[in-house]
Structure formats: C-alpha cells, structure tokens
Design an enzyme around this catalytic site. Structure first.
Site, PDB file in Angstrom:
ATOM      1  N   LEU A 224       5.308   8.715   5.307  1.00  0.00           N
ATOM      2  CA  LEU A 224       6.394   7.885   5.823  1.00  0.00           C
ATOM      3  C   LEU A 224       7.368   7.603   4.972  1.00  0.00           C
ATOM      4  O   LEU A 224       8.457   7.707   5.297  1.00  0.00           O
ATOM      5  CB  LEU A 224       5.681   6.709   6.556  1.00  0.00           C
ATOM      6  N   CYS A 273       2.696  -2.028   1.359  1.00  0.00           N
ATOM      7  CA  CYS A 273       1.585  -0.765   1.416  1.00  0.00           C
ATOM      8  C   CYS A 273       2.733   0.420   0.849  1.00  0.00           C
ATOM      9  O   CYS A 273       1.965   1.077   0.034  1.00  0.00           O
ATOM     10  CB  CYS A 273       1.462  -0.437   2.909  1.00  0.00           C
TER      11      CYS A 273
HETATM   12  C1  UDX Z   1      -4.025  -5.713   3.809  1.00  0.00           C
HETATM   13  C2  UDX Z   1      -5.162  -4.658   2.886  1.00  0.00           C
HETATM   14  O1  UDX Z   1      -6.156  -5.349   2.784  1.00  0.00           O
HETATM   15  C3  UDX Z   1      -4.369  -3.847   1.822  1.00  0.00           C
HETATM   16  O2  UDX Z   1      -5.246  -3.404   1.217  1.00  0.00           O
HETATM   17  C4  UDX Z   1      -3.366  -3.203   2.449  1.00  0.00           C
HETATM   18  O3  UDX Z   1      -2.728  -2.541   1.418  1.00  0.00           O
HETATM   19  C5  UDX Z   1      -2.242  -4.111   2.879  1.00  0.00           C
HETATM   20  O4  UDX Z   1      -2.860  -4.856   3.961  1.00  0.00           O
HETATM   21  P1  UDX Z   1      -3.099  -7.975   3.835  1.00  0.00           P
HETATM   22  O5  UDX Z   1      -4.044  -8.371   4.923  1.00  0.00           O
HETATM   23  O6  UDX Z   1      -1.478  -7.761   3.998  1.00  0.00           O
HETATM   24  O7  UDX Z   1      -3.649  -6.723   2.963  1.00  0.00           O
HETATM   25  O8  UDX Z   1      -3.254  -8.930   2.660  1.00  0.00           O
HETATM   26  P2  UDX Z   1      -3.215 -10.434   2.401  1.00  0.00           P
HETATM   27  O9  UDX Z   1      -2.399 -10.946   3.454  1.00  0.00           O
HETATM   28  O10 UDX Z   1      -3.014 -10.792   1.177  1.00  0.00           O
HETATM   29  O11 UDX Z   1      -4.982 -10.981   3.051  1.00  0.00           O
HETATM   30  C6  UDX Z   1      -5.757 -11.077   2.152  1.00  0.00           C
HETATM   31  C7  UDX Z   1      -6.833 -11.948   2.117  1.00  0.00           C
HETATM   32  O12 UDX Z   1      -7.884 -11.813   1.551  1.00  0.00           O
HETATM   33  C8  UDX Z   1      -5.998 -13.501   1.889  1.00  0.00           C
HETATM   34  O13 UDX Z   1      -5.952 -14.182   2.656  1.00  0.00           O
HETATM   35  C9  UDX Z   1      -7.018 -13.861   0.543  1.00  0.00           C
HETATM   36  O14 UDX Z   1      -6.920 -15.196   0.416  1.00  0.00           O
HETATM   37  C10 UDX Z   1      -8.373 -13.174   0.996  1.00  0.00           C
HETATM   38  N1  UDX Z   1      -9.278 -13.018   0.041  1.00  0.00           N
HETATM   39  C11 UDX Z   1      -8.948 -12.337  -1.348  1.00  0.00           C
HETATM   40  C12 UDX Z   1     -10.662 -13.463   0.134  1.00  0.00           C
HETATM   41  O15 UDX Z   1     -10.666 -14.060   1.096  1.00  0.00           O
HETATM   42  N2  UDX Z   1     -11.578 -13.195  -0.774  1.00  0.00           N
HETATM   43  C13 UDX Z   1     -11.103 -12.654  -1.981  1.00  0.00           C
HETATM   44  O16 UDX Z   1     -12.047 -12.407  -3.208  1.00  0.00           O
HETATM   45  C14 UDX Z   1      -9.782 -12.150  -2.256  1.00  0.00           C
HETATM   46  C1  UDX Z   2       3.504   0.541   7.036  1.00  0.00           C
HETATM   47  C2  UDX Z   2       3.225   1.721   7.790  1.00  0.00           C
HETATM   48  O1  UDX Z   2       4.135   1.849   8.923  1.00  0.00           O
HETATM   49  C3  UDX Z   2       1.619   1.195   8.497  1.00  0.00           C
HETATM   50  O2  UDX Z   2       1.362   2.452   9.174  1.00  0.00           O
HETATM   51  C4  UDX Z   2       0.836   1.185   7.489  1.00  0.00           C
HETATM   52  O3  UDX Z   2      -0.394   0.555   8.043  1.00  0.00           O
HETATM   53  C5  UDX Z   2       1.402  -0.113   6.663  1.00  0.00           C
HETATM   54  O4  UDX Z   2       2.682   0.292   6.028  1.00  0.00           O
HETATM   55  P1  UDX Z   2       4.949  -1.921   7.372  1.00  0.00           P
HETATM   56  O5  UDX Z   2       4.920  -1.745   5.826  1.00  0.00           O
HETATM   57  O6  UDX Z   2       4.433  -2.972   8.002  1.00  0.00           O
HETATM   58  O7  UDX Z   2       3.733  -0.523   7.661  1.00  0.00           O
HETATM   59  O8  UDX Z   2       6.408  -1.261   7.924  1.00  0.00           O
HETATM   60  P2  UDX Z   2       7.288  -0.127   8.239  1.00  0.00           P
HETATM   61  O9  UDX Z   2       7.585  -0.386   9.681  1.00  0.00           O
HETATM   62  O10 UDX Z   2       6.403   1.183   7.896  1.00  0.00           O
HETATM   63  O11 UDX Z   2       8.608  -0.265   7.279  1.00  0.00           O
HETATM   64  C6  UDX Z   2       8.302  -0.118   5.965  1.00  0.00           C
HETATM   65  C7  UDX Z   2       9.672  -0.214   5.267  1.00  0.00           C
HETATM   66  O12 UDX Z   2      10.364   0.949   5.612  1.00  0.00           O
HETATM   67  C8  UDX Z   2      10.420  -1.232   5.650  1.00  0.00           C
HETATM   68  O13 UDX Z   2      11.134  -2.265   4.639  1.00  0.00           O
HETATM   69  C9  UDX Z   2      11.449  -0.831   6.665  1.00  0.00           C
HETATM   70  O14 UDX Z   2      12.534  -1.502   6.981  1.00  0.00           O
HETATM   71  C10 UDX Z   2      11.742   0.689   5.984  1.00  0.00           C
HETATM   72  N1  UDX Z   2      12.213   1.654   6.863  1.00  0.00           N
HETATM   73  C11 UDX Z   2      11.446   2.077   7.971  1.00  0.00           C
HETATM   74  C12 UDX Z   2      13.421   2.233   6.479  1.00  0.00           C
HETATM   75  O15 UDX Z   2      14.147   1.850   5.866  1.00  0.00           O
HETATM   76  N2  UDX Z   2      13.914   2.997   7.539  1.00  0.00           N
HETATM   77  C13 UDX Z   2      13.229   3.872   8.314  1.00  0.00           C
HETATM   78  O16 UDX Z   2      13.591   4.673   9.066  1.00  0.00           O
HETATM   79  C14 UDX Z   2      11.955   3.146   8.811  1.00  0.00           C
END
Ligand code: UDX
Ligand code: UDX
Length: 456
Positions: A224, A273
């Site tokens: 992507l 990501c």
């Molecule tokens: C997720 C996925 O886990 C990550 O691998 C992926 O690449 C992106 O999306 P996300 O849900 O976006 O991450 O992360 P975040 O919003 O930072 O949430 C993680 C949570 O885990 C936090 O609220 C943090 O407090 C919690 N945490 C972290 C625990 O409860 N225990 C720990 O030991 C570490």
């Molecule tokens: C992405 C993947 O889409 C999702 O499947 C995965 O689980 C987590 O990572 P996310 O990061 O939430 O999701 O957003 P996404 O909509 O994919 O956009 C990523 C970035 O690319 C954003 O900054 C967006 O603005 C940019 N983007 C997207 C572009 O610049 N051009 C495009 O055509 C599409």
C-alpha cells in the site's frame, strides 16, 4: 459463556473488541490496559481515540458484554482467548535502532500471561510483529513440563483509522495464522474462526500458517505504501514537466490490473504502521542477507521522506526563498482525515522544516491539536495552536494544507483570503481543494504534482 480478553486498549484493541462484543453477544469481552487514564476514558463519553461511529458502538455494548479494566492479571485468569494488542514501536536504542521492532512490551505481556494462567489458553497476536515472533512467544509461554498449554495464533488487523468501524464490519478478509500441523493448533484456529464467523462470510476468513500471516501484514502495508510512494515519485516528475499527476493516476488506475485505489498523490503517507512495518521488513531482509530486497523496500520510505522535504522546498521557493518571521498557517496535523492520531504524520516533518527556516507557525486541526502540541513541544515558543481556522489564517502569508479534513473544503476562502498578507499563498498537500476557484479569489495556488496557478 466464552471469555475474551484484549491486552492493549489502543486504536486497534478498542474498536476491534467493541465490534466483536456487538457481533458476539454470547461472549464476554474485557479490554485491559496498564494506563488507568486510557481505561477511564473508555468508560466515559470522551473515548481516548477519535473514530467515527465508535462511541455509539461502545455505548451499545459497554456494561453488557464489553468491559474495560486496568486489572490485566484478573483478566488473564478468566479468559479463554487472549488478544494482545500492545504497541510495537520502532526500536530507538541499541541493535536495530530506527529499524527493528521494540518487542519489550510484548515480552512483558507474555510473561504476565504465563504467571496468571492455570489452564490452557489461546493467545492471539493482534499487534503487528515481525515474522517469527510467535515462535519466541511460544517458547516463553510453553515452559517444558508445564501442564498449561498455549496455542499462539496470528490475527493481524487490517483496519484503517478513520474508517475502522466500516473496515471491521465488512473486512475484505480476516487472516488467521496458526499451527496447522497439530490437532490442538487446528482446534485453536477453528475457535477464532468461529468468533469472526458471527458476521464475516466464511470465504473471507483465510487461514494460513503463522509465519505467512505475520508476513502478510507487513507485506500488505508495504505494498500500500509503495503505491503512494510510486505516485508521489511521479508527482515530482509532473511538477517538473507539464503533466498533471491526477490525470496520470486516473489514466493508469483505469487499467484493471493496476486499479484506482491508493493512487492519491500527497505530501507523504503517515500513520503508525506504514513506515514502521516497511522498516521491519527491511530489517528482516538484511538479517537474512537479502540486501537488494532490503534496499528495494527501503526506497519506499526514502521517497516518502523526499516528498515531505520537496513540499517544504516548494513552499520556500515560491515564497521568494525566505520565510523568516512569516506567519504560516498549517491546516491539519493528523496523518489523515477523521482521526486525531498524529503518529508519523507528514505534518511533523513539514512543521519542523518550516521552523528550521524560522517561520512563525500557527497550527490548526479539528481533532489533533493535543497530540500536535506534544509532537512540537521542543518548538513550543515558536508555534501557536489555534482551533479556529479563521483565526489561524488571520495575518498569515501562506496556508499549508497537510490533512484532507472534509470541513476544510467548505471553508469561506474569500474570508480567509481577505484576512491574509498579500500575495496570499496556498499549498494544497492533498489536492483536495478547488484550485481554479481559489485562484479566482486571488490565491497563488500550489498543488502536488501539477502546475501552480500564480498571479504573476
Ligand atoms: C496497534 C498495534 O498493536 C501495532 O502493532 C500496530 O502496528 C498499530 O496498531 P495501537 O492500537 O495503534 O497499536 O497502539 P496504541 O494506541 O499505542 O495502544 C497500545 C496500548 O497498549 C496502549 O494503550 C498501552 O497503554 C497498552 N499497553 C502497552 C499495555 O497495556 N501494556 C503494555 O505493556 C504496553
Ligand atoms: C494502514 C492500512 O491501510 C491498514 O490496512 C493497516 O491495518 C494499518 O495501516 P492507516 O495507517 O490507518 O491504515 O491509514 P491509511 O488510510 O492506509 O493511510 C495511510 C497514509 O497514507 C495516510 O497518511 C494517508 O493520508 C496516506 N495516503 C493514503 C496517501 O497519501 N495517498 C493515498 O492514495 C492513500
């Protein structure tokens, strides 16, 4: 009643568990997190993350079969299935710094699961983990001689922020990786399939071995991101010539082999990501001595960095090569519309470069200002944060659009123009505004990957 626990109440864990709770009324779902403020927010009217439709969904299930808690240990004890959705950021120290995934939270969680389990459980990796992590986790959990057995499954999340609820409700596919070679492994896979089968058609639930599942998540994000970097690289060429990158994207997207999606040229991709997962992929390739493959994927991240600095370069060049002391209003700080998330947002690099050129910045965003303040804390004395876009624009030399918030398309641009210094510059980092109309109002308009509209 089956009991599900999710450790990590973040962008992934929260929405995913809320959807499972809604679709599986026969399951009890608990989301646990070590951060008490986050848990308190999940129990309130002000959820810790902004996501359209999420509050309604949470309110529908909260207190019925969806619970939020800081007591991770108690959650582990009662759970049959444990999802782990803690963050796995890029390592900032030691071996692999800036590339490899930091797995310290994951390992800590694994040890906590072990310490609090007195019967067999299924552990599901929801966090994106570099390939073969499940093997390490399995070794920590399945202590030789122990009566308790853990089955480790990989179930990567493909939701995108801003459309999480839709993505969860109607996923293109659900991917479940498990050990298909043992009876216990196959049973565990079936248990997780049964959860999703409550609302996802069977043919969209894909089962693979664990490594394929882990790798697929990295590769999906890499592909992507690669599309965006590809079209962004062409935007540079279009700006240097007479081509229009949107016309090119439309033309190539109509080729059914290429397809129309994810070809929007932009100031660069952001989010938690894409960059992290590509760097993981690069790191793994290097580990296996596959340097050409590593370089190939690394170039996707490099083009993204180039795009961000190129955008600032264009701002500087258009504004007579100096922006010292000039007020510049940055419209949008989130990494995309409909989220308050600013992780890896291109706005960070853009703002930092503008600040290095000594501009006076004012940042506005409908949802991301609290995060923006943290991201630019080291420049606190030189950046203002202004929720009202009209106040942000007043007296500015330039408007720089970094996030494609739909409400920005409905702004009163005449009013904005009237309040600005002249010439009034507008940089559209998302190509989402009506450039002709803006030009007629009087703006000098600079889109991505197409000719500028200037009053010369
Ligand atoms: C997720 C996925 O886990 C990550 O691998 C992926 O690449 C992106 O999306 P996300 O849900 O976006 O991450 O992360 P975040 O919003 O930072 O949430 C993680 C949570 O885990 C936090 O609220 C943090 O407090 C919690 N945490 C972290 C625990 O409860 N225990 C720990 O030991 C570490
Ligand atoms: C992405 C993947 O889409 C999702 O499947 C995965 O689980 C987590 O990572 P996310 O990061 O939430 O999701 O957003 P996404 O909509 O994919 O956009 C990523 C970035 O690319 C954003 O900054 C967006 O603005 C940019 N983007 C997207 C572009 O610049 N051009 C495009 O055509 C599409």
């Amino acid at each position: 009643m089956k009991t599900i626990l999710c450790i990590g109440a973040g962008y992934v864990g929260g929405p995913t568990m809320a959807m499972i709770a809604k679709k599986c009324p026969g399951y009890k779902i608990t989301v646990a997190d070590i951060n008490p403020a986050r848990i308190a927010a999940w129990q309130s009217e002000e959820l810790p993350i902004y996501e359209p439709g999420l509050l309604e969904l949470v309110k529908e299930c909260r207190g019925k079969n969806l619970f939020f808690s800081t007591d991770v240990a108690a959650g582990i004890r009662e759970a049959d299935i444990i999802f782990v959705s803690v963050n796995t950021p890029t390592k900032t120290f030691g071996e692999g710094a800036g590339m490899a995934a930091d797995l310290q939270y994951w390992e800590k969680v694994a040890r906590e699961i072990l310490a609090n389990s007195d019967r067999d459980k299924i552990v599901v990796e929801k966090s994106t983990l570099p390939v073969r992590t499940a093997e390490a986790i399995a070794r920590i959990l399945n202590v030789p001689g122990s009566k308790v057995r853990f089955e480790i499954l990989s179930n990567p999340e493909f939701l995108a922020e801003g459309t999480a609820i839709e993505d969860l409700e109607k996923p293109d596919r659900v991917l479940i990786g498990g050990n298909q070679t043992t009876e216990a492994g196959r049973r565990a896979v079936e248990e997780l399939v049964a959860v999703y089968a409550h609302w996802v058609p069977r043919e969209r639930i894909l089962t693979t071995n664990v490594w394929s599942s882990e790798l697929s998540k990295l590769v999906a994000n890499a592909f992507l991101a690669q599309r965006i970097s590809s079209v962004n690289s062409i935007s540079a060429l279009a700006e240097a010539t007479e081509a229009d990158v949107e016309e090119v994207a439309r033309a190539i997207g109509m080729d059914s082999r290429i397809g129309p999606k994810f070809l929007r040229a932009s100031v660069g991709f952001g989010g938690s990501c894409f960059q992290k997962d590509i760097l993981n992929l690069v790191y793994i390739c290097r580990h296996y001595g596959l340097h050409e493959v590593a370089d190939y994927w690394h170039s996707v991240v490099k083009i993204n960095d180039y795009q961000k600095s190129r955008f600032v370069g264009r701002i500087l060049a258009s504004m007579f090569n100096t922006i010292v002391g000039k007020r510049i209003a940055v419209f949008g700080f989130a990494f995309k519309a409909n989220t308050g998330d600013t992780r890896e947002t291109p706005a960070i690099a853009v703002c930092r470069k503008l600040l290095e050129e000594r501009a006076a910045l004012v940042v506005t965003d409908p949802a991301a200002l609290p995060n923006a303040k943290k991201d630019l804390a080291d420049f606190a004395d030189r950046v203002a944060f202004e929720p009202d876009p009209y106040k942000a624009a007043a007296g500015a030399h330039a408007l720089v659009f970094v996030t494609e918030w739909p409400q920005y398309q409905k702004l009163d641009f005449q009013r904005l123009y009237d309040s600005m210094a002249k010439p009034a510059f507008l940089f559209d980092g998302r190509n989402f505004l009506d450039h002709e109309k803006l030009f007629e109002i009087g703006f000098d308009v600079h889109p991505i990957g197409k000719p500028s509209l200037e009053h010369k």
